[in-house]
Design a protein around this motif. Structure first.
Motif, PDB file in Angstrom:
ATOM      1  N   THR A   1       0.832  -1.212   0.000  1.00 47.88           N
ATOM      2  CA  THR A   1       0.000   0.000   0.000  1.00 47.88           C
ATOM      3  C   THR A   1       0.863   1.258   0.000  1.00 47.88           C
ATOM      4  N   MET A   2       1.887   1.270   0.850  1.00 44.58           N
ATOM      5  CA  MET A   2       2.697   2.491   0.952  1.00 44.58           C
ATOM      6  C   MET A   2       3.520   2.709  -0.311  1.00 44.58           C
ATOM      7  N   ASP A   3       3.986   1.638  -0.928  1.00 48.31           N
ATOM      8  CA  ASP A   3       4.681   1.785  -2.211  1.00 48.31           C
ATOM      9  C   ASP A   3       3.757   2.442  -3.232  1.00 48.31           C
ATOM     10  N   HIS A   4       2.510   1.978  -3.260  1.00 45.64           N
ATOM     11  CA  HIS A   4       1.526   2.560  -4.172  1.00 45.64           C
ATOM     12  C   HIS A   4       1.302   4.040  -3.862  1.00 45.64           C
ATOM     13  N   CYS A   5       1.146   4.370  -2.590  1.00 46.07           N
ATOM     14  CA  CYS A   5       0.859   5.762  -2.209  1.00 46.07           C
ATOM     15  C   CYS A   5       2.009   6.691  -2.588  1.00 46.07           C
ATOM     16  N   LEU A   6       3.243   6.213  -2.393  1.00 38.72           N
ATOM     17  CA  LEU A   6       4.388   7.084  -2.685  1.00 38.72           C
ATOM     18  C   LEU A   6       4.593   7.266  -4.187  1.00 38.72           C
ATOM     19  N   ARG A   7       3.960   6.437  -5.000  1.00 36.79           N
ATOM     20  CA  ARG A   7       4.021   6.623  -6.453  1.00 36.79           C
ATOM     21  C   ARG A   7       2.849   7.451  -6.964  1.00 36.79           C
ATOM     22  N   SER A   8       1.832   7.640  -6.128  1.00 38.32           N
ATOM     23  CA  SER A   8       0.614   8.313  -6.592  1.00 38.32           C
ATOM     24  C   SER A   8       0.813   9.827  -6.594  1.00 38.32           C
ATOM     25  N   ARG A   9      -0.110  10.513  -7.253  1.00 35.64           N
ATOM     26  CA  ARG A   9      -0.011  11.960  -7.408  1.00 35.64           C
ATOM     27  C   ARG A   9      -1.343  12.618  -7.098  1.00 35.64           C
ATOM     28  N   HIS A  10      -1.269  13.753  -6.375  1.00 36.60           N
ATOM     29  CA  HIS A  10      -2.400  14.675  -6.272  1.00 36.60           C
ATOM     30  C   HIS A  10      -3.589  14.081  -5.501  1.00 36.60           C
ATOM     31  N   TYR A  11      -3.295  13.177  -4.591  1.00 39.00           N
ATOM     32  CA  TYR A  11      -4.342  12.627  -3.739  1.00 39.00           C
ATOM     33  C   TYR A  11      -4.071  13.000  -2.284  1.00 39.00           C
ATOM     34  N   VAL A  12      -5.095  12.779  -1.463  1.00 37.67           N
ATOM     35  CA  VAL A  12      -4.898  12.633  -0.028  1.00 37.67           C
ATOM     36  C   VAL A  12      -5.056  11.144   0.255  1.00 37.67           C
ATOM     37  N   ASN A  13      -3.966  10.485   0.640  1.00 38.73           N
ATOM     38  CA  ASN A  13      -4.009   9.060   0.975  1.00 38.73           C
ATOM     39  C   ASN A  13      -4.010   8.898   2.485  1.00 38.73           C
ATOM     40  N   VAL A  14      -5.009   8.214   3.005  1.00 40.26           N
ATOM     41  CA  VAL A  14      -5.041   7.910   4.435  1.00 40.26           C
ATOM     42  C   VAL A  14      -4.820   6.410   4.599  1.00 40.26           C
ATOM     43  N   VAL A  15      -3.746   6.042   5.295  1.00 43.51           N
ATOM     44  CA  VAL A  15      -3.434   4.638   5.539  1.00 43.51           C
ATOM     45  C   VAL A  15      -3.460   4.422   7.050  1.00 43.51           C
ATOM     46  N   VAL A  16      -4.295   3.480   7.487  1.00 40.00           N
ATOM     47  CA  VAL A  16      -4.365   3.158   8.916  1.00 40.00           C
ATOM     48  C   VAL A  16      -3.786   1.770   9.102  1.00 40.00           C
ATOM     49  N   ALA A  17      -2.783   1.641   9.959  1.00 35.23           N
ATOM     50  CA  ALA A  17      -2.120   0.350  10.133  1.00 35.23           C
ATOM     51  C   ALA A  17      -1.700   0.163  11.580  1.00 35.23           C
ATOM     52  N   GLY A  18      -1.562  -1.090  11.979  1.00 38.42           N
ATOM     53  CA  GLY A  18      -1.191  -1.397  13.352  1.00 38.42           C
ATOM     54  C   GLY A  18       0.303  -1.338  13.571  1.00 38.42           C
ATOM     55  N   LYS A  19       0.687  -1.095  14.813  1.00 38.54           N
ATOM     56  CA  LYS A  19       2.101  -1.113  15.156  1.00 38.54           C
ATOM     57  C   LYS A  19       2.440  -2.303  16.042  1.00 38.54           C
ATOM     58  N   GLN A  20       1.438  -2.870  16.690  1.00 35.82           N
ATOM     59  CA  GLN A  20       1.686  -4.004  17.578  1.00 35.82           C
ATOM     60  C   GLN A  20       1.902  -5.277  16.759  1.00 35.82           C
ATOM     61  N   SER A  21       2.575  -6.210  17.359  1.00 31.77           N
ATOM     62  CA  SER A  21       2.792  -7.485  16.701  1.00 31.77           C
ATOM     63  C   SER A  21       1.439  -8.156  16.454  1.00 31.77           C
ATOM     64  N   GLY A  22       1.235  -8.594  15.199  1.00 29.78           N
ATOM     65  CA  GLY A  22      -0.029  -9.236  14.855  1.00 29.78           C
ATOM     66  C   GLY A  22       0.202 -10.237  13.735  1.00 29.78           C
ATOM     67  N   PRO A  23      -0.831 -11.025  13.436  1.00 24.73           N
ATOM     68  CA  PRO A  23      -0.658 -12.097  12.451  1.00 24.73           C
ATOM     69  C   PRO A  23      -0.343 -11.555  11.056  1.00 24.73           C
ATOM     70  N   SER A  24       0.503 -12.270  10.323  1.00 28.36           N
ATOM     71  CA  SER A  24       0.748 -11.981   8.911  1.00 28.36           C
ATOM     72  C   SER A  24      -0.123 -12.937   8.111  1.00 28.36           C
ATOM     73  N   TRP A  25      -1.050 -12.376   7.366  1.00 25.32           N
ATOM     74  CA  TRP A  25      -2.036 -13.223   6.702  1.00 25.32           C
ATOM     75  C   TRP A  25      -1.608 -13.662   5.314  1.00 25.32           C
ATOM     76  N   LEU A  26      -0.979 -12.760   4.576  1.00 21.00           N
ATOM     77  CA  LEU A  26      -0.714 -13.028   3.159  1.00 21.00           C
ATOM     78  C   LEU A  26       0.767 -12.960   2.839  1.00 21.00           C
ATOM     79  N   GLY A  27       1.242 -13.906   2.033  1.00 22.74           N
ATOM     80  CA  GLY A  27       2.569 -13.793   1.465  1.00 22.74           C
ATOM     81  C   GLY A  27       2.617 -12.608   0.514  1.00 22.74           C
ATOM     82  N   MET A  28       3.834 -12.184   0.129  1.00 22.31           N
ATOM     83  CA  MET A  28       3.919 -10.938  -0.619  1.00 22.31           C
ATOM     84  C   MET A  28       3.216 -11.006  -1.973  1.00 22.31           C
ATOM     85  N   ALA A  29       3.314 -12.130  -2.660  1.00 26.12           N
ATOM     86  CA  ALA A  29       2.658 -12.212  -3.974  1.00 26.12           C
ATOM     87  C   ALA A  29       1.141 -12.057  -3.816  1.00 26.12           C
TER      88      ALA A  29
END
Lengths: 509, 509
Positions: free
Chosen positions: B286-314
Motif C-alpha cells: 500500500t505504501m509503495d503505491h501511495c508514494l508513487r501516486s499523485r495529487h491525492y490525499v491518501n489515508v493509511v491506517v495500520a497497526g504497530k503491535q505485533s499481529g498475524p501476517s495473513w498473506l505472502g507478498m505475492a
C-alpha cells in the motif's frame, strides 16, 4: 497563580540502562520496563520506591500512619470534592429574557424577510446584559459578520492591551471574547463552562473544523462524567454556526464546508444535539432551549442573510418542540395520502423546497405533495440510536412507507442516509446537499451547482414519482430551461435572476 | 527572504464615513460599499483610483502604454509560470527500493507475527537513504512510538537549536521533521509537497483530527487544481496513522477516535483514498503505491503491535491491487454459495473475523462461510460515486444479493452504511465497529466493549442467518460464556485470557 517548572521525570529514577532519565526525553512514557520482566529495572524501581522510606509512612497493614492524618484535607478541601473542580455545583441558571418578545411577526408564510442571526442578536444582547457574571459570547472576529453586533450595544470585546482611538467596542471588561484563534475561543469557553458558567461560540461554519480535536475531547469528557454520580452537569457547549456553506458572498470554496455536523454526530448520542432552524423565530426558540440545556454539545446552524420567515412564534415553538413536522400549508391535498414527500433541513434547503412546492402546485396541481421540515436532525435516527430519535411508527407516518421522498439537506447528503438507513422507506429516500461544488458565486448559482435548487428538486420529483415522467415531460423541460436561464443571468449580470431574488411564497388560494 | 510589514489597507482610501480606514480594522473586507449604490463612496473610490493617474498608464483603448512593456516579466518569470509556484513541474519520482525485499515470509496464514509499521520502518529507512533531496518523514514525536524508529539508523530528527549530550538522533540535517504540533507538521509537509518533493505524515490516529481544517483546504486545492490545465500534479499527501483506536496500551478513551477517515471521505472523491491494510505485507504494498501516486490525499491506517501476517507478498500485492477480495482459505465450502459473508477492514477487525471464522468452522462445520477482506475502503462505494468504486455486478458477486453480511470495521460503523447504502444487499449488511466505548484496558476488552469481538461476531451470525438460531443455541451460549470468561480474566489479571493471546489461525485440514 504559581507556575512551577521542573525537569521532566523530576524525583524519579535518575538513570536507567546507562543513560540519564531525569530531565531528558527518556523520562517520557515508561522509563523502567518492569512489566516486561526486566530484573535490573525491577531492582531499580524498588530502590527508587524505597527512597521514600515507606516504613515511616505506612503501618504494618499498609495504611498511612496516623501522624499523617492532619495533612489530609477534609470535606470540600478534598481535591475532587472541591467545588472549583465540579462546576456543576456552582452552576446557576441564566436569567433569560422571554424570547417571544423578540419574535418576527409573520403575516403569512414567508413574510417578512429577516436575518435569523440578526434577530437572535437582539435577544443575545439582552442575555448578556441580564447575566453580567455568568454568560459570555466567544468567537473568532466573526460576531459582527455573523450579524450578532447588537451585543456591542451593551458590552465590548474584552481587551486588556493598549486601546487606540481607532478601536471600537473594546474594553477590559467586555463580555465578548473575540480573537482570531478558534483554539483559544474553544479553550476559554470550555474552561468557562467548567467553572459553572454559560456561553455560546459563534463561528463561520467551515472554520469550526479547526477545533474538531478539542470538541472530541470535551464530548468524551461529557460522556464519561455522565456516569460519575458525584459530578454535577455543567452548561452545554453551544455552537452557533453561520456564514454557512450556501451564503459566502465574497468568499468562496475555502469557506464552504458543512462537515462539522458529521464530525459531532460520531460522538456518543447521549451528549450531541444538532439543530437547523429554518428562520428567525425557530432560531430564537432553539437557542433558548440550548441555553437551558445541560451537559450537551449543541450545534446550531443558522443563516445570517435576510431570508423568509416561515412560522409565527407560536407555530415555531411547537415545531421546535416536535423537532420536525409536516407543514400542511406548504403541501397540497392535505388529508390525503401524498404522492411525494419534500423534506428539508436548513434555511437555504427549506427555501428551495418551498419554491419547488410552489412550482409543483402551479404546474402539477393534481400531485399530492407533503412538505416536511426538520429542525432537530437527530429526530431522523431511530429511537434505539439517539434519545431524540423518532419511533419508527411516527417516522413512517410522516415520511410514508413507500412513497418517494426528496430530501434537501444543508450539508453533505450522505449524512441523511447514515441517519435513516434503518428506516423502512430508506430505499425511496433521495437526498440533495452539498457535494463540494461551487466557489465565489451567487447564492442561487451555488444551489444549482450542487443540484439543490428548486428546479432540480422538481425534476427529481418528476423523475422519481411513478407515472409522472411521461405526463410531466413539458414541465420537466421548463425546469431545465429555467436552470439554464438563471445560470446565464448570473454569468451576464453577476447576480441572481429577478425571478429568484424576487420570489416569495405565493398566497395560498 | 524579505518580510515587509505594512499598515492594513496601506495605500487604499485613507478614510470613509468620518473614520480612518488605512491602518485600522475598517480596512478589512469592504471599506467602500460601492455596490450598494452609495454615491459618496463611489466618488471616493473614483478619487482614489484616479490618484494612480490611469491616463498615464493606459492608452485610449484601455491597454497598458507601451512604455510599460519592459516591466512585464516574460516566460518563466511570469508569476504563475514560475516553476517554484508549480511544483509539479519540478517533481521527480522517488527512488523506491523494491518493497518485496522487506516482506515477511508467511509460512501459512497467520504466521509469523509481525509489527506492520515496524516492517514498514525498514523500507522507509531505505526510502529516506535513497532520496536525500526529495523525501521527508513528518510527525508529532510519534515516529518512534509508531515503530518507525528504523529511520534513525540513517538519519536524525532535524533540529537547529542547541543539542545536549542527552539528546539522541537529532541534528540540523535530519530528514525527519518531528515536533509536537500537528499543525506545524501539516504545514511543513504541504509546503514541501508544493515544491515538488515527497513526504509521509505519521501520527496517532486520534490526534490527526487536529489538522482537519488544514487537510480540508489542501483537498480543496487539489480538487480545484485538477481542473487547471497548466498545473502539474504534485506528490500525494500521505497519512500513515497508527497507535489506532484498538491498541492504546497505557492510553485510554482520549486516544480513541477513528473519525479522520469519515472527515476525509467528505472531500471530493477524485482526490481522496483510504487504505486499511490488515498486515505487514499489505502495508508495504500500500505504501509503495501511495508514494508513487499523485495529487491525492491518501489515508493509511495500520497497526504497530505485533499481529498475524495473513498473506505472502505475492498474494498481498494481488489483494491490494484488487482493493478487496475473498480469502478462500479462511472460509468453508469454497465454490458453493455462502450462507453468510464475514467481511472485515482493518487489522484488529480482520483478526477478530478470522477468529470468528475459525470458531464457526469448529462449531458449525456445515455452515458455508465466505470471508472478505477490504483494504481499499473506496471499493465499497458504487463506481458512479468514486473512481475506485466496485461495479454493482462485482459487488453483488462478492457480497451476494441476499445473504447476511457481518462486517467488522475498524472505525465508526455507520461509515460502511454510508458507503454501501445504494448496494442491492444493503439491508442484510450488519456492521460492527467503534462506538465510543472503552478506555485504558486490554486489547480484547476493547473489542468486547464495542461488540466487535470474535464471540460476538459468531452470535451475530447465529442471530442473523435464517434457521440457524434454534439449531445453534448451544454454540451461541458457549460464545456468551466465553465473553464472560474473558471479561472476568481481564478484571482479575489485568491482561487478556491466554485463549485470546495464544490464539493462532488453525492449520487448514
Amino acid at each position: 497563580m504559581i507556575i512551577l517548572r521542573t525537569p521532566k521525570g523530576w524525583s524519579g529514577p535518575r538513570e536507567a540502562d546507562g543513560h540519564r532519565v531525569e530531565g531528558t526525553f527518556h523520562a517520557h512514557q515508561v522509563p523502567l520496563a518492569v512489566s516486561r520482566g526486566n530484573p535490573e529495572h525491577l531492582a531499580r524501581l524498588e530502590q527508587w520506591l524505597r527512597s521514600y522510606r515507606p516504613e515511616e509512612l505506612f503501618d504494618a497493614a499498609g495504611a498511612p500512619v496516623r501522624d499523617l492524618d492532619p495533612l489530609m484535607p477534609t470535606g470540600d478541601r478534598r481535591m475532587s470534592a472541591n467545588p472549583v473542580t465540579n462546576g456543576g455545583l456552582l452552576l446557576r441558571d441564566l436569567t433569560l429574557p422571554d424570547f417571544r418578545a423578540y419574535a418576527v411577526t409573520v403575516d403569512r408564510p414567508g413574510r417578512p424577510d429577516a436575518s435569523a442571526t440578526g434577530v437572535l442578536g437582539g435577544w443575545l444582547r439582552d442575555v448578556i446584559a441580564a447575566n453580567p457574571d455568568r454568560f459570555r459570547l466567544f468567537g473568532p472576529d466573526e460576531v459582527e459578520s455573523n450579524k450578532l453586533g447588537a451585543a456591542f450595544e451593551v458590552t465590548d470585546r474584552a481587551f486588556v492591551g493598549r486601546i487606540t482611538p481607532d478601536d471600537e467596542d473594546v474594553s477590559p471588561g467586555g463580555r465578548v471574547l473575540e480573537v482570531l484563534s478558534e483554539h483559544l475561543c474553544q479553550g476559554w469557553l470550555e474552561g468557562y463552562l467548567l467553572t459553572g458558567r454559560h456561553g455560546v461560540f459563534t463561528s463561520y461554519e467551515a472554520f469550526i473544523h479547526i477545533v474538531d480535536s478539542m470538541v472530541n475531547q470535551h464530548a468524551k469528557w461529557l460522556k464519561v462524567t455522565r456516569g460519575i454520580p458525584w459530578r454535577r452537569p455543567i452548561a452545554s457547549l453551544n455552537y452557533l454556526l453561520s456564514s454557512h456553506v450556501w451564503r459566502q458572498d465574497h468568499n468562496g470554496f475555502s469557506h464552504q464546508d458543512p462537515g462539522f455536523i458529521d464530525h459531532v454526530v460520531n460522538k456518543k448520542a447521549e451528549v450531541v444535539r444538532v439543530y437547523l432552524p429554518p428562520d428567525a423565530n425557530t432560531l430564537l426558540s432553539t437557542m433558548d432551549h440550548c441555553l437551558r440545556s445541560r451537559h450537551y454539545v449543541n450545534v446550531v446552524v443558522a443563516g445570517k442573510q435576510s431570508g423568509p420567515s416561515w412560522l409565527g412564534m407560536a407555530e415555531a415553538m411547537l415545531h421546535c418542540q416536535r423537532g420536525l413536522g409536516v407543514w400542511d400549508w406548504a403541501g397540497t391535498h392535505q388529508g390525503e395520502d401524498p404522492d411525494v414527500v419534500l423534506a428539508c433541513a436548513g434555511d437555504v434547503p427549506t427555501l428551495e423546497t418551498l419554491a419547488a412546492a410552489a412550482l409543483l402546485r402551479e404546474h402539477l396541481p393534481e400531485l399530492r405533495v407533503r412538505v416536511v421540515n426538520v429542525v432537530d436532525l437527530m429526530r431522523l435516527q431511530p429511537d434505539t440510536e439517539h434519545p431524540h430519535g423518532l419511533p419508527d411508527a411516527q417516522f413512517d407516518a410522516i415520511f410514508t412507507r413507500d412513497r418517494q421522498v426528496i430530501f434537501a439537506y444543508h450539508g453533505y447528503p450522505w449524512l441523511i442516509h447514515r441517519l435513516t438507513y434503518r428506516r423502512r422507506n430508506h430505499a425511496n429516500l433521495h437526498v440533495r446537499g452539498y457535494k463540494e461544488e461551487g466557489t465565489t458565486t451567487t447564492p442561487f448559482d451555488m444551489v444549482m451547482l450542487n443540484d439543490l435548487d428548486r428546479f432540480h428538486l422538481v425534476t427529481d420529483v418528476i423523475d422519481r414519482v411513478p407515472g409522472l415522467g411521461e405526463r410531466a415531460a413539458s414541465v420537466r423541460q421548463r425546469m431545465v430551461d429555467a436552470r439554464a436561464e438563471c445560470r446565464a443571468h448570473t454569468r451576464e449580470y453577476g447576480e441572481d435572476h429577478p425571478r429568484i431574488t424576487g420570489w416569495r411564497w405565493p398566497a395560498t388560494p
